[in-house]
Design an enzyme around this catalytic site. Structure first.
Site, short mmCIF file in Angstrom:
data_model
loop_
_atom_site.label_atom_id
_atom_site.label_comp_id
_atom_site.label_asym_id
_atom_site.label_seq_id
_atom_site.Cartn_x
_atom_site.Cartn_y
_atom_site.Cartn_z
N GLU A 161 0.91 -1.33 0.15
CA GLU A 161 -0.02 0.12 0.00
C GLU A 161 0.68 1.41 -0.01
O GLU A 161 0.41 2.11 0.91
CB GLU A 161 -1.09 0.07 1.09
N GLU A 266 -5.81 -11.03 -1.36
CA GLU A 266 -6.85 -10.30 -0.28
C GLU A 266 -8.23 -10.02 -0.96
O GLU A 266 -8.78 -9.26 -0.85
CB GLU A 266 -6.16 -8.92 -0.05
C1 XIL Z 1 -6.28 -6.80 8.07
C2 XIL Z 1 -6.70 -8.18 9.19
O1 XIL Z 1 -7.38 -9.00 8.13
C3 XIL Z 1 -7.37 -7.51 10.21
O2 XIL Z 1 -7.42 -8.65 11.00
C4 XIL Z 1 -6.64 -6.56 11.06
O3 XIL Z 1 -7.03 -6.22 12.34
C5 XIL Z 1 -6.04 -5.35 10.21
O4 XIL Z 1 -5.71 -5.90 8.79
N1 XIL Z 1 -4.99 -4.71 3.62
C6 XIL Z 1 -3.81 -5.36 4.12
C7 XIL Z 1 -4.15 -6.59 5.11
O5 XIL Z 1 -2.89 -5.41 3.47
O6 XIL Z 1 -2.94 -6.80 5.96
C8 XIL Z 1 -5.25 -6.13 6.15
O7 XIL Z 1 -5.33 -7.07 7.23
C9 XIL Z 1 -6.41 -5.72 5.16
C10 XIL Z 1 -6.08 -4.69 4.43
#
Ligand code: XIL
Length: 371
Positions: A161, A266
């Site tokens: 990100e 994701e």
């Molecule tokens: C999220 C997790 O799923 C949660 O459990 C945590 O509280 C926050 O982070 N982008 C990403 C991930 O790259 O690491 C994030 O994961 C979601 C958004």
């Protein structure tokens, strides 16, 4: 003898049939068989699952996935909570879990502004450290974490990100202290620590044309410097009205054209109303009901639409299977998805590949090998 199966709501498990185990295993229709030869398929897993506290989730992962990514246990706040202090417990167990099952284990993530260990960019005076100190901290962190799992982690989300939707660099502590150079430095350090590991950039809102352009430039820049970058992870946090699939596909193709592979990372799709913080509803109860409309189950028509949209995305990945090498959901089943708590706490979400009863979502069935 025909293999016996035990059908636990939608989850196909082998029944008692020890002499036939091999034959039976080969007959179970799984996602990893469905996409074999096309791309890896998997999900993010949490420490509950690794610790044996989610046996049904474990069954899904062990049966259907051939790749896993760490949901939280490798983020710097967790794994490197103070300078020189490393907490390996959960990460070690996560890596072992995947390797024991013959999976490709993905590390997430080395450089990210969020869930960043608070000490990382700060000096004793509470202000940002100098560029030299930050470089040293970055190098130590990456060398130590990547080095520990050398030969075990298949690929790393090196930088997560880094770019905003308008295509400019996010003003993260890494950027504020090191400028744009933090990215090539991170890739250099990661490659030094494990020359065989794949290295990725990972980000959301990849359908944004401005973001696409910056990432294409960035990939080309890393490659022109001779740095290793294997793939770009397109975070696929989606909803019922976003992203623009045509623009998403244009980005996928543009990234592939640079010569790197593309990974759908994701992946989840919210089935709930997209949160509009400007909504003008003064009654909190009405507002909550609007935001969390399906606490007892997804209505048939919404489910159908959700499945059609997911199928569209999966078909897009298959159409580009020459460049898409991994498709990765952000979780296992709906009950454990982070989307139940974000961006609004306490919603009942339906974003993943398996429902709360651990049933495979309907759109996936067409891809399964037929018995
Ligand atoms: C999220 C997790 O799923 C949660 O459990 C945590 O509280 C926050 O982070 N982008 C990403 C991930 O790259 O690491 C994030 O994961 C979601 C958004």
């Amino acid at each position: 003898m025909k293999p016996q199966y035990l059908l636990i709501p939608g989850l196909l498990l082998l029944g008692a049939c020890s002499a036939q185990t091999k034959e039976a295993t080969a007959s179970v229709p799984t996602l990893k068989d469905a996409f074999d030869g096309k791309f890896l398929i998997g999900g993010a897993i949490n420490t509950r699952l690794v610790d044996g506290l989610d046996p049904k989730g474990d069954s899904i992962v062990s049966l259907h996935f051939n790749t896993i990514v760490a949901e939280n246990c490798m983020k710097s706040e967790k794994i490197n909570p103070a300078e020189g202090v490393y907490d390996w417990d959960d990460a070690d167990k996560f890596v072992k879990y995947g390797l024991d099952r013959g999976m490709k284990v993905i590390g997430h993530t080395l450089v990210w502004h969020s869930q960043l260990a608070p000490w990382f960019p700060l000096g004793a005076d509470g202000k940002y450290v100098s560029a030299d100190v930050m470089k040293e901290r970055l190098r130590n962190h990456i060398h130590t974490v990547v080095g520990r799992y050398k030969g075990k982690i298949h690929g790393w989300d090196v930088v997560n990100e880094a770019i905003l939707d308008d295509g400019t660099y996010r003003k993260s502590p890494f950027y504020e202290i090191l400028g744009e150079e933090f990215i090539p430095l991170a890739f250099q350090y990661a490659h030094e620590a494990d020359p065989d590991a794949e290295l990725y950039l990972n980000d959301y809102s990849m359908a944004s044309p401005a973001k696409r352009d910056t990432y294409v430039k960035l990939i080309n820049d890393l490659r022109s410097r001779g740095l290793r970058i294997d793939a770009i992870g397109m975070q696929a946090h989606m909803g019922m009205d976003y992203p623009d699939f045509d623009e998403f596909e244009k980005s996928l193709v543009a990234f592939g054209d640079t010569g790197v592979k593309v990974m759908l990372t994701e992946w989840d799709m919210s089935a709930l109303p997209t949160v509009n913080t400007g909504a003008n509803i003064s009654d909190t109860t009405a507002y909550n009901a609007m935001l969390n409309p399906y606490p007892d189950g997804l209505p048939e028509n919404i489910s159908r639409e959700w499945n059609a949209r997911m199928e569209h995305v999966m078909d897009m990945c298959l159409a580009h299977a020459d460049i898409v090498t991994r498709v990765n959901a952000w979780g296992t089943d709906d009950s454990m998805s982070w989307k139940n708590g974000w961006p609004v706490a306490g919603r009942t979400e339906y974003p993943l590949l398996f429902d709360r009863n651990h049933n495979l979502k309907p759109f996936l069935k067409k891809y399964l090998p037929q018995e």
